[in-house]
Structure formats: structure tokens, C-alpha cells
Write an enzyme that holds these catalytic residues in place. Structure first.
Site, PDB file in Angstrom:
ATOM      1  N   LYS A 127       0.757  -1.123  -0.038  1.00  0.00           N
ATOM      2  CA  LYS A 127       0.014  -0.039   0.075  1.00  0.00           C
ATOM      3  C   LYS A 127       0.898   1.314   0.025  1.00  0.00           C
ATOM      4  O   LYS A 127       0.534   2.258  -0.613  1.00  0.00           O
ATOM      5  CB  LYS A 127      -0.997   0.146   1.445  1.00  0.00           C
ATOM      6  CG  LYS A 127      -1.927  -1.140   1.228  1.00  0.00           C
ATOM      7  CD  LYS A 127      -3.125  -0.899   2.318  1.00  0.00           C
ATOM      8  CE  LYS A 127      -2.281  -1.177   3.905  1.00  0.00           C
ATOM      9  NZ  LYS A 127      -1.824  -2.634   3.800  1.00  0.00           N
ATOM     10  N   THR A 128       1.956   1.140   0.900  1.00  0.00           N
ATOM     11  CA  THR A 128       2.569   2.516   1.045  1.00  0.00           C
ATOM     12  C   THR A 128       3.300   2.951  -0.157  1.00  0.00           C
ATOM     13  O   THR A 128       3.358   3.807  -0.708  1.00  0.00           O
ATOM     14  CB  THR A 128       3.556   2.365   2.089  1.00  0.00           C
ATOM     15  OG1 THR A 128       2.908   2.156   3.463  1.00  0.00           O
ATOM     16  CG2 THR A 128       4.422   3.602   2.385  1.00  0.00           C
ATOM     17  N   GLU A 171      -3.749   6.011   1.298  1.00  0.00           N
ATOM     18  CA  GLU A 171      -3.572   4.442   1.892  1.00  0.00           C
ATOM     19  C   GLU A 171      -4.497   3.964   2.667  1.00  0.00           C
ATOM     20  O   GLU A 171      -4.964   4.736   3.619  1.00  0.00           O
ATOM     21  CB  GLU A 171      -2.184   4.623   2.577  1.00  0.00           C
ATOM     22  CG  GLU A 171      -1.802   3.076   3.089  1.00  0.00           C
ATOM     23  CD  GLU A 171      -0.384   2.894   3.515  1.00  0.00           C
ATOM     24  OE1 GLU A 171      -0.194   2.248   4.367  1.00  0.00           O
ATOM     25  OE2 GLU A 171       0.645   3.753   3.171  1.00  0.00           O
TER      26      GLU A 171
END
Length: 459
Positions: A127-128, A171
């Protein structure tokens, strides 16, 4: 828990006083900064000192260490992280005084409702990095996005930015079903795997959560998913609406052609519906980063950005903070740090690292939470064996207590040649003793293992 008489939007106004419980968390810290930027008076508390806490104090945010009802002061409302429970003295104190308490996800949801385009990046891992890639692309396109990331992005010198454009890039975490409080217009699902089993019952339960997340997207919105990931495809099976897919192995709307990995990184052509969209030069390694880049490119395509923005944005992307982040050199060994804390993430990291031209891969790993270590124990053992040398720090407790009596030493017994260290100081000393020219030293985990590498570099 009290029922709040008004939605959180009624309190997220300039001049209101908000207190964040768990303010040092990777998602709470940027939220605090965004709320401060919106004109609210922000305070908070956390269980320990950290770089995030120091940063907030430098911005004028009052942060208490330790939890007490007195920390609430004269706040108008409270926001808590998912790791904070009802018996926390600040939560119970707020309830007693009639101060409204909201979840972090509710605050994020309220923020994103202000934007026509809410690009929400979800998945068990990646995600990051993908959110950061999207940020680079949308910045290259000069769309002036608002961004909230679970890690520091060098481009921003921060984990967030407040823009004036019509897009927010966020995110989006599944833990405690947090992302079900969001309002995505574009939902990206990178992968769906077994994780956070202290909250979810099993993989099927996780898949149901991601399905509900996708169903939050309005009819005129878009769902983007990884065609190569079984969990993502299972979560979206028979959804009854179009899903835009990306992938490398299976048929997908967006894919990579002419993929080449060089010493400097990756090169490939992005095609959408079989037609050229962008030629990507990405200064990162690993198949997982190709998929992350395809997810980011898919998001850009769906929201009408030109392929040239993808090219410019990804060419300048060298990674987010704590995502294979180069820290320095010790005794001829390169020292890198990474946030990987799930077996799949470890596999991607170590497979990529082993393909680089180093003599040895020396891994210092700190497991994150007792429940994850216990429930995925065999998989951790399997992946940790990929390193040439494995040094195990004790498990980072995070939000948990050790009710199962598990230790990193249990992993050590199953990994030939590995070493167990009960403290980070011991990890640093072990790395100092074994580091050799030509080594790649990795400090890995979602806790504070990075401190061991930083101490090594200080000498």
C-alpha cells in the site's frame, strides 16, 4: 461506547479542539498534521517517544507520553486509532465527560468526501509503495493532489500533503475494517492475503472485508484489482460490476511488456487494452514493484492522466521511507531498511535482494505482533531461511500482550545458523561483528528495528 449525536464532520472545523489517542502511529501522525492544516487545535498522546512524536512537537502539537484522562484537557472531540480499546483511560474519560469519540477511519472518510476523486489504495501489502508511486505520478501531472501515506515520502519530506486539486490519494488499511468508513471513488486492491488474524477470523473473512470495500465505490466510480492475486479475485468474484485489472501472469486490462531488469532498476512498457500507454524506467527492483507500478499506472489511466505523467513520476521514484531505504555503509557493507512484516513481503524483499550482486544477504528481522508471529509461524520460518545470515530481534508487541508465550527465539530454533537477540543493542553488536565488505545488511520489520541499523552506522 457512546453513540455520538453528530457526524464527525460537525467537529472538523477551524478552531475546534481535537485530541488524538495514539497520535504517533503511522496513520495518526499525518492525520494530526492534516487536521492542524485545516485550522483545528490538535493535541494527542502515545505510549512512547518516537520520531513521529518529535516531529509533531516541532510543529507545535502538544503530545503527552502515557495515557491519562487528564490529557484530554478541554478538547471538543477525540479521535482514536484502531489499536486503542474502550478501556483506555482517555477513551473512558471522554465517554464519562460526554466528549464525542470517533475512529481514525471516520476522520479520514470525512476528509475524502471533500474531493471529487478519492483514490484509495488497499491491499495486504504494497500500500505505502503504491500510494507513493501514485503521488509521484499525480504530482508530475501537476494535479496538486492531497495525499496521506503510511510512511514518509522523500518527495514530500512528509507522510502527507494538502493540495488544492480535486484528487485525494489515500493509503487504505483493512485492519479492524477501517477502510469501510471511507468513501472511495477509485478503489485499488493490490492483494488479499491472510493477515491481521487477531481481528479477522480467516482468509474468507478478509476477502469479505475487501469485497465490502469495493462495494463502497459509487456506480460512476472505478474498481482496480490485481488479476494475478487469487485473494483479490476471490473477493471480487461475481461482483456484478466492471473491474479494471492489472497483472503480469493472467489476462489483464493493464500489463507490462518488454520487461527488463538492469543494475539500475526496471524498464518496461505499460499497455492498456493492448495499446501502448507509457514506457517506464523505474529505479527499483523486484516483480512486486512491477505490479505496484502497474497499479499506479492503472489509477492514472482511469483518472485520465497521460502516460507521460506515469513516465516522469515513476522515473523519479526511488521508494518510500522504510521501503528498501538505503541508510549507509558499514565496513564495506551496504545497509538498507525495510518495513516488511508479513511472510509475503519478506519473500518479495529477500527474493529481490538475493538477485542483487552482493556476496551475502544479512537479515536482521523483528517480527511484528505476537498473534501474527504465532499464526503465520511456519511461513515466517520458510521465508527467513532465504537470507544467508539471519539475526532475530525479539517480537515487537505493538498493540498486544504476549498471551501465547511466543518469542523470536522459537523462530531461531527452526532456522539453521540464525541468532536470537533479546535487545536491539544486541542486534547492533551482532551486525557489527559479522559485517563484511560486499554484504547487504537489511534491518526489517514494522517496529523499531531500524534503530539497530542506525546505531550500527553511527559506529
Amino acid at each position: 461506547m457512546m453513540q455520538n449525536p453528530q457526524p464527525i464532520e460537525a467537529y472538523m472545523l477551524p478552531g475546534k479542539r481535537v485530541h488524538l489517542v495514539g497520535i504517533g502511529g503511522v496513520s495518526m501522525c499525518p492525520l494530526a498534521e492534516v487536521l492542524r492544516g485545516m485550522g483545528l487545535s490538535v493535541s494527542g498522546s502515545d505510549i512512547r517517544e518516537s520520531d513521529a512524536v518529535q516531529r509533531l512537537r516541532s510543529l507545535g502539537v502538544h503530545v503527552d507520553i502515557g495515557h491519562s484522562a487528564e490529557n484530554l484537557g478541554n478538547c471538543d472531540f477525540v479521535i482514536r486509532t484502531a489499536a486503542v480499546h474502550d478501556n483506555n483511560p482517555e477513551i473512558s474519560g471522554a465517554v464519562t465527560r460526554g466528549i464525542p469519540v470517533y475512529e481514525r477511519a471516520q476522520a479520514l472518510g470525512a476528509i475524502m468526501r471533500r474531493y471529487p476523486n478519492a483514490l484509495c489504495i488497499s491491499g495486504t501489502h504494497g500500500k505505502t509503495t503504491t500510494t507513493s508511486m501514485c503521488t509521484h505520478i499525480f504530482m508530475a501531472a501537476e494535479t496538486d493532489p492531497t495525499v496521506m501515506i503510511g510512511g514518509t515520502l522523500p518527495l514530500l519530506h512528509s507522510a502527507y500533503r494538502v493540495g488544492k486539486g480535486d484528487t485525494i490519494i489515500l493509503e487504505s488499511c483493512e485492519y479492524c475494517n477501517s477502510f469501510l468508513s471511507f468513501f472511495p471513488t477509485v478503489a485499488v486492491i493490490l492483494n488479499v492475503e491472510s493477515d491481521h488474524l487477531d481481528f479477522f477470523k480467516d482468509l474468507a473473512d478478509i476477502e469479505r472485508s475487501f469485497r465490502r470495500f469495493a462495494q463502497l465505490v459509487p456506480e460512476n466510480g472505478h474498481i482496480i484489482a490485481n488479476a494475478d492475486n487469487d485473494g483479490a479475485m476471490a473477493a471480487l468474484k461475481d461482483l456484478g460490476r466492471p473491474v479494471f485489472t492489472f497483472g503480469l501472469e493472467r489476462t489483464a486490462h493493464c500489463t507490462a511488456q518488454a520487461l527488463e531488469e538492469t543494475a539500475d532498476g526496471l524498464r518496461f512498457d505499460v499497455t492498456v487494452y493492448g495499446k501502448p500507454y507509457a514506457h517506464v524506467t523505474l529505479p527499483l527492483h523486484g516483480r512486486h514493484n512491477v505490479l505496484n507500478a502497474l497499479a499506479a499506472a492503472s489509477s492514472a489511466y482511469i483518472l485520465g492522466l497521460p502516460g507521460s505523467a506515469v513516465e516522469r513520476g515513476l522515473a523519479g521514484f526511488t521508494g518510500a521511507g522504510r521501503r528498501f531505504e538505503r541508510k549507509g555503509v558499514f565496513n564495506g557493507a551496504d545497509v538498507y531498511d525495510d518495513y516488511a512484516h508479513h511472510p509475503d513481503e519478506l519473500h518479495a524483499l529477500l527474493t529481490m535482494a538475493k538477485a542483487l550482486p552482493y556476496r551475502r544477504v544479512v537479515l536482521a528481522f523483528q517480527p511484528h505482533t505476537y498473534s501474527r508471529t504465532a499464526k503465520l509461524f511456519d511461513r515466517f520460518v520458510e521465508e527467513l531461511k532465504l537470507a544467508d545470515v539471519t539475526v532475530l530481534a525479539e517480537i515487537y508487541a505493538a498493540r498486544e500482550t504476549n498471551t501465547s508465550g511466543i518469542s523470536s527465539n522459537d523462530l531461531c530454533r527452526q532456522i539453521p545458523g540464525s541468532v536470537y537477540c533479546s535487545t536491539l543493542e544486541q542486534v547492533t553488536e551482532r551486525l557489527r561483528a559479522i559485517a563484511q565488505p560486499g554484504d547487504l545488511i537489511l534491518t526489517v520489520g514494522a517496529g523499531d528495528i531500524y534503530r539497530a541499523g542506525e546505531a550500527l552506522l553511527r559506529g
